[in-house]
Design a protein around this motif. Structure first.
Motif, PDB file in Angstrom:
ATOM      1  N   THR A  42       0.721  -0.922   0.554  1.00  0.00           N
ATOM      2  CA  THR A  42      -0.034   0.061  -0.093  1.00  0.00           C
ATOM      3  C   THR A  42       0.756   1.061  -0.011  1.00  0.00           C
ATOM      4  OG1 THR A  42       0.145  -0.308   2.770  1.00  0.00           O
ATOM      5  CG2 THR A  42      -2.088  -0.642   1.458  1.00  0.00           C
ATOM      6  N   SER A  43       1.950   1.273   0.256  1.00  0.00           N
ATOM      7  CA  SER A  43       2.912   2.297   0.905  1.00  0.00           C
ATOM      8  C   SER A  43       4.586   1.659   0.627  1.00  0.00           C
ATOM      9  CB  SER A  43       2.365   3.047   2.276  1.00  0.00           C
ATOM     10  OG  SER A  43       3.562   4.187   2.174  1.00  0.00           O
ATOM     11  N   ARG A  44       5.326   2.898  -0.403  1.00  0.00           N
ATOM     12  CA  ARG A  44       6.634   2.484   0.015  1.00  0.00           C
ATOM     13  C   ARG A  44       7.209   2.866   1.298  1.00  0.00           C
ATOM     14  NH1 ARG A  44      10.197   7.575  -2.261  1.00  0.00           N
ATOM     15  NH2 ARG A  44      11.558   6.269  -1.658  1.00  0.00           N
ATOM     16  N   TRP A  45       6.012   3.636   2.450  1.00  0.00           N
ATOM     17  CA  TRP A  45       6.835   3.787   3.599  1.00  0.00           C
ATOM     18  C   TRP A  45       6.767   2.729   4.744  1.00  0.00           C
ATOM     19  CZ3 TRP A  45      11.246   6.773   2.937  1.00  0.00           C
ATOM     20  CH2 TRP A  45      10.654   7.899   1.634  1.00  0.00           C
ATOM     21  N   ALA A  46       5.279   1.846   3.874  1.00  0.00           N
ATOM     22  CA  ALA A  46       5.547   1.332   5.386  1.00  0.00           C
ATOM     23  C   ALA A  46       6.740   0.372   5.605  1.00  0.00           C
ATOM     24  CB  ALA A  46       4.116   0.425   4.822  1.00  0.00           C
ATOM     25  N   ILE A  47       7.027  -0.205   6.806  1.00  0.00           N
ATOM     26  CA  ILE A  47       7.641  -1.497   7.500  1.00  0.00           C
ATOM     27  C   ILE A  47       8.036  -2.681   6.398  1.00  0.00           C
ATOM     28  CG2 ILE A  47       8.913  -2.303   9.050  1.00  0.00           C
ATOM     29  CD1 ILE A  47       9.170   0.584   9.233  1.00  0.00           C
ATOM     30  N   PRO A  48       6.805  -3.399   6.042  1.00  0.00           N
ATOM     31  CA  PRO A  48       7.125  -4.308   5.975  1.00  0.00           C
ATOM     32  C   PRO A  48       7.354  -4.261   4.275  1.00  0.00           C
ATOM     33  CG  PRO A  48       4.939  -4.461   6.838  1.00  0.00           C
ATOM     34  CD  PRO A  48       5.825  -3.194   6.925  1.00  0.00           C
ATOM     35  N   THR A  49       6.943  -3.037   4.104  1.00  0.00           N
ATOM     36  CA  THR A  49       7.273  -2.770   2.142  1.00  0.00           C
ATOM     37  C   THR A  49       8.584  -2.631   2.583  1.00  0.00           C
ATOM     38  OG1 THR A  49       5.009  -1.865   1.891  1.00  0.00           O
ATOM     39  CG2 THR A  49       6.790  -1.533   0.043  1.00  0.00           C
ATOM     40  N   VAL A  50       9.600  -1.789   2.958  1.00  0.00           N
ATOM     41  CA  VAL A  50      10.901  -1.612   3.321  1.00  0.00           C
ATOM     42  C   VAL A  50      12.037  -3.009   2.934  1.00  0.00           C
ATOM     43  CG1 VAL A  50      12.543  -0.559   4.529  1.00  0.00           C
ATOM     44  CG2 VAL A  50      10.228   1.079   3.902  1.00  0.00           C
ATOM     45  N   VAL A  51      10.951  -3.710   4.483  1.00  0.00           N
ATOM     46  CA  VAL A  51      11.637  -5.305   3.636  1.00  0.00           C
ATOM     47  C   VAL A  51      11.525  -6.001   3.139  1.00  0.00           C
ATOM     48  CG1 VAL A  51      11.134  -7.295   5.908  1.00  0.00           C
ATOM     49  CG2 VAL A  51      11.907  -5.486   6.903  1.00  0.00           C
ATOM     50  N   LEU A  52      10.550  -5.950   2.401  1.00  0.00           N
ATOM     51  CA  LEU A  52       9.650  -6.852   1.142  1.00  0.00           C
ATOM     52  C   LEU A  52      11.033  -6.923  -0.209  1.00  0.00           C
ATOM     53  CD1 LEU A  52       8.277  -8.801  -0.350  1.00  0.00           C
ATOM     54  CD2 LEU A  52       6.969  -7.091  -1.343  1.00  0.00           C
ATOM     55  N   VAL A  53      11.393  -4.829  -0.295  1.00  0.00           N
ATOM     56  CA  VAL A  53      11.748  -4.354  -1.325  1.00  0.00           C
ATOM     57  C   VAL A  53      13.359  -4.732  -0.866  1.00  0.00           C
ATOM     58  CG1 VAL A  53      13.398  -2.669  -2.025  1.00  0.00           C
ATOM     59  CG2 VAL A  53      11.028  -2.354  -1.429  1.00  0.00           C
ATOM     60  N   HIS A  54      13.735  -5.377   0.215  1.00  0.00           N
ATOM     61  CA  HIS A  54      15.222  -5.213   0.002  1.00  0.00           C
ATOM     62  C   HIS A  54      15.748  -6.425   0.573  1.00  0.00           C
ATOM     63  CE1 HIS A  54      15.647  -0.949   2.019  1.00  0.00           C
ATOM     64  NE2 HIS A  54      16.921  -1.245   1.567  1.00  0.00           N
ATOM     65  N   GLN A 302      -0.137  12.075  -8.130  1.00  0.00           N
ATOM     66  CA  GLN A 302      -0.420  10.363  -7.927  1.00  0.00           C
ATOM     67  C   GLN A 302       0.732   9.211  -7.558  1.00  0.00           C
ATOM     68  OE1 GLN A 302      -1.016   9.705 -12.732  1.00  0.00           O
ATOM     69  NE2 GLN A 302      -3.110  10.991 -11.919  1.00  0.00           N
ATOM     70  N   ASP A 303       0.634   8.870  -6.325  1.00  0.00           N
ATOM     71  CA  ASP A 303       1.520   8.212  -6.202  1.00  0.00           C
ATOM     72  C   ASP A 303       1.703   6.583  -6.524  1.00  0.00           C
ATOM     73  OD1 ASP A 303       3.568   6.832  -4.689  1.00  0.00           O
ATOM     74  OD2 ASP A 303       2.529   7.543  -3.133  1.00  0.00           O
ATOM     75  N   ARG A 304       2.263   6.597  -7.299  1.00  0.00           N
ATOM     76  CA  ARG A 304       2.779   5.091  -8.362  1.00  0.00           C
ATOM     77  C   ARG A 304       3.723   4.487  -7.776  1.00  0.00           C
ATOM     78  NH1 ARG A 304       1.349   8.344 -13.038  1.00  0.00           N
ATOM     79  NH2 ARG A 304      -0.577   8.123 -13.586  1.00  0.00           N
ATOM     80  N   ALA A 305       4.802   5.171  -5.930  1.00  0.00           N
ATOM     81  CA  ALA A 305       5.624   4.785  -6.017  1.00  0.00           C
ATOM     82  C   ALA A 305       5.733   2.646  -6.157  1.00  0.00           C
ATOM     83  CB  ALA A 305       6.278   4.822  -5.326  1.00  0.00           C
ATOM     84  N   VAL A 306       4.848   2.126  -5.650  1.00  0.00           N
ATOM     85  CA  VAL A 306       4.491   0.785  -5.506  1.00  0.00           C
ATOM     86  C   VAL A 306       4.392   0.050  -6.616  1.00  0.00           C
ATOM     87  CG1 VAL A 306       3.106  -1.229  -3.970  1.00  0.00           C
ATOM     88  CG2 VAL A 306       3.124   0.869  -2.934  1.00  0.00           C
ATOM     89  N   LEU A 307       3.369   0.279  -7.149  1.00  0.00           N
ATOM     90  CA  LEU A 307       3.488   0.146  -9.380  1.00  0.00           C
ATOM     91  C   LEU A 307       4.985   0.167  -9.543  1.00  0.00           C
ATOM     92  CD1 LEU A 307       2.158  -1.517 -11.300  1.00  0.00           C
ATOM     93  CD2 LEU A 307       1.060   0.462 -11.616  1.00  0.00           C
ATOM     94  N   ILE A 308       5.932   0.636  -9.219  1.00  0.00           N
ATOM     95  CA  ILE A 308       6.992   1.009 -10.523  1.00  0.00           C
ATOM     96  C   ILE A 308       8.639  -0.187  -9.595  1.00  0.00           C
ATOM     97  CG2 ILE A 308       9.037   2.788 -10.142  1.00  0.00           C
ATOM     98  CD1 ILE A 308       6.777   5.022 -10.976  1.00  0.00           C
ATOM     99  N   GLY A 309       7.971   0.389  -7.790  1.00  0.00           N
ATOM    100  CA  GLY A 309       9.008  -0.771  -6.981  1.00  0.00           C
ATOM    101  C   GLY A 309       8.438  -2.161  -8.031  1.00  0.00           C
ATOM    102  N   ALA A 310       7.448  -2.115  -8.008  1.00  0.00           N
ATOM    103  CA  ALA A 310       6.729  -4.144  -8.197  1.00  0.00           C
ATOM    104  C   ALA A 310       7.235  -4.629  -9.615  1.00  0.00           C
ATOM    105  CB  ALA A 310       6.033  -4.085  -8.098  1.00  0.00           C
ATOM    106  N   LEU A 311       7.466  -3.178 -10.551  1.00  0.00           N
ATOM    107  CA  LEU A 311       7.969  -3.290 -12.057  1.00  0.00           C
ATOM    108  C   LEU A 311       9.125  -3.710 -12.184  1.00  0.00           C
ATOM    109  CD1 LEU A 311       5.120  -1.044 -13.621  1.00  0.00           C
ATOM    110  CD2 LEU A 311       5.225  -3.649 -14.738  1.00  0.00           C
ATOM    111  N   PHE A 312       9.882  -2.545 -11.521  1.00  0.00           N
ATOM    112  CA  PHE A 312      11.330  -2.553 -11.449  1.00  0.00           C
ATOM    113  C   PHE A 312      11.655  -3.386 -10.379  1.00  0.00           C
ATOM    114  CE2 PHE A 312      15.279  -0.610 -11.137  1.00  0.00           C
ATOM    115  CZ  PHE A 312      15.631  -0.296 -12.871  1.00  0.00           C
ATOM    116  N   ILE A 313      11.866  -3.553  -9.260  1.00  0.00           N
ATOM    117  CA  ILE A 313      12.839  -4.640  -8.051  1.00  0.00           C
ATOM    118  C   ILE A 313      11.953  -5.923  -8.255  1.00  0.00           C
ATOM    119  CG2 ILE A 313      13.124  -4.872  -6.120  1.00  0.00           C
ATOM    120  CD1 ILE A 313      13.327  -1.668  -5.440  1.00  0.00           C
ATOM    121  N   GLY A 314      10.506  -5.948  -8.228  1.00  0.00           N
ATOM    122  CA  GLY A 314       9.608  -7.382  -8.377  1.00  0.00           C
ATOM    123  C   GLY A 314       9.698  -8.393  -9.539  1.00  0.00           C
TER     124      GLY A 314
END
Length: 419
Positions: A42-54, A302-314
């Motif tokens: 839901t948000s790039r700043w949520a702690i579970p999101t930060v962990v998932l990214v790393h 428009q905040d598309r940070a999660v979508l951009i991260g999913a496409l690029f990093i995931g």
């Protein structure tokens, strides 16, 4: 295999420990997404999101890239890395650091977070020093060594900015966290990962996919554009100019993705169709992320940070690296058999050790998980399903690697293994 110095390949165990760890972290990322569901999407700043990214960037990408470079530098770039036993220590530092980072981040434990950041930074900086030393002393293509050196050099700001972010989170540094986080992401994803993919791809695309060779002048030009984009984009982001920052980062990303797609679509001698599809899946996802980055900067509401991260990093980078990792492990197993078996014994080929059928299963699993992850980025309620499919995809990739190693071990045992 022309142009490769096979005799310079390291012992199988040295890169293999990294390459086998990467899909384990991919499975962990899937399990993490299952456990945290919508919260992680839901948000790039949520702690579970930060962990998932790393889990993706340090667990999947870093292990796959460091393991690949341990094999690629001496064999294809004429650059020996004098790590030997130190490679095991770097592997331990990286993965213990990440194991510690996950609970430390969730619990916001100051001492554990500090230790994790130092372990991770130490692993990345240690590898960078060893790799740069080998590249400077190397004898391979100058443009190839320069491209890899630029990518490896980006590990320093990436690691140091990561330590700075932990200091900001713990209240020990008063820098703007959003700007530091964006600089950290840019130096890691564009400076380290994508610049390395471009440098290595200039060799692997013609060799393994049958594309046309990329002229040296074009490689030098892309490296200059990527470095300029990183500098301009980073400076603009720090000074509060998001549109210019997005352009600086997106232009080299789109050039890389567009060039890769054109080379693959126009390949005069198509080879390794599964690897090609892995790369095409990755480059399409990266191109979409670059276009969304530009669109987001033009429409700040428009905040598309999660979508951009999913496409690029995931999706994008892991797809390309997973396809390459399957090829590398098959190649390393073949080299290992040549060393272990007596002369006169006919060694099975790479396609026998890791057949296309196995790789197709991995491709299908990753394709399905990519669609599910994309859907979850658009509708976070689907995150649990995406996590299960992500876990399954990396489990299939690990299964392919282990089957390859088992075939190699069985053949060596049947032929008395050692000379």
């Amino acid at each position: 295999m022309s142009g490769l110095t096979i005799a310079a390949a390291p012992p199988l165990r040295r890169p293999l420990r990294f390459l086998l760890t990467a899909p384990l972290w991919g499975m962990t990322a899937g399990g993490w997404l299952m456990a945290h569901g919508e919260t992680a999407m839901t948000s790039r700043w949520a702690i579970p999101t930060v962990v998932l990214v790393h889990l993706f960037t340090l667990g999947v990408l870093a292990n796959a890239m460091l393991g690949s470079l341990l094999q690629f530098l001496p064999v294809a770039a004429g650059s020996r890395i004098c790590l030997h036993r130190s490679a095991a220590w770097l592997h331990a530092l990286l993965n213990i650091g990440l194991l510690l980072f996950v609970p430390a981040m969730m619990l916001a434990h100051p001492l554990a977070l500090t230790m994790a950041s130092l372990l991770l930074a130490g692993a990345l900086l240690g590898f960078a020093v060893a790799a740069l030393n080998g590249l400077i002393r190397g004898s391979g293509s100058r443009v190839l060594r320069a491209g890899i050196a630029m990518a490896v050099s980006a590990l320093a700001p990436t690691a140091l900015l990561g330590v700075a972010l932990v200091a900001i989170v713990l209240g020990r540094l008063a820098w703007p966290i959003d700007r530091v986080a964006d600089l950290h992401a840019a130096s890691g994803l564009l400076g380290w990962v994508l610049m390395l993919m471009m440098a290595v791809g200039a060799v692997t695309l013609p060799m393994f996919q049958g594309t046309r060779r990329i002229p040296d002048a074009a490689q030098w030009s892309w490296q200059a554009i990527a470095l300029a984009g990183l500098i301009v984009g980073g400076s603009a982001r720090w000074n509060g100019m998001p549109m210019l920052a997005a352009v600086g980062i997106a232009v080299p990303v789109l050039l890389f993705a567009g060039t890769s797609l054109l080379l693959q679509l126009g390949a005069p001698r198509r080879r390794n169709p599964v690897l090609t599809l892995f790369w095409m899946l990755g480059t399409v996802a990266i191109a979409a992320a670059g276009l969304l980055l530009l669109a987001e900067s033009a429409h700040a509401h428009q905040d598309r940070a999660v979508l951009i991260g999913a496409l690029f990093i995931g999706i994008g980078l892991p797809s390309m690296l997973t396809g390459m990792m399957l090829e590398i492990v098959g190649f390393l197993s073949w080299i290992d058999l040549r060393r272990r078996c007596a002369r006169g014994i006919r060694i099975p080929g790479v396609d026998t050790l890791l057949p296309e059928t196995d790789k197709r299963w991995a491709l299908a699993a990753h394709g399905v998980s990519a669609l599910a992850l994309l859907a979850a980025a658009l509708r976070p309620a689907l995150a649990g399903t995406a996590g299960a499919l992500l876990l399954a995809a990396y489990a299939v990739a690990l299964w392919c690697l282990l089957r390859c190693l088992r075939r190699s071990a069985v053949f060596a045992r049947e032929n008395r293994q050692q000379r």
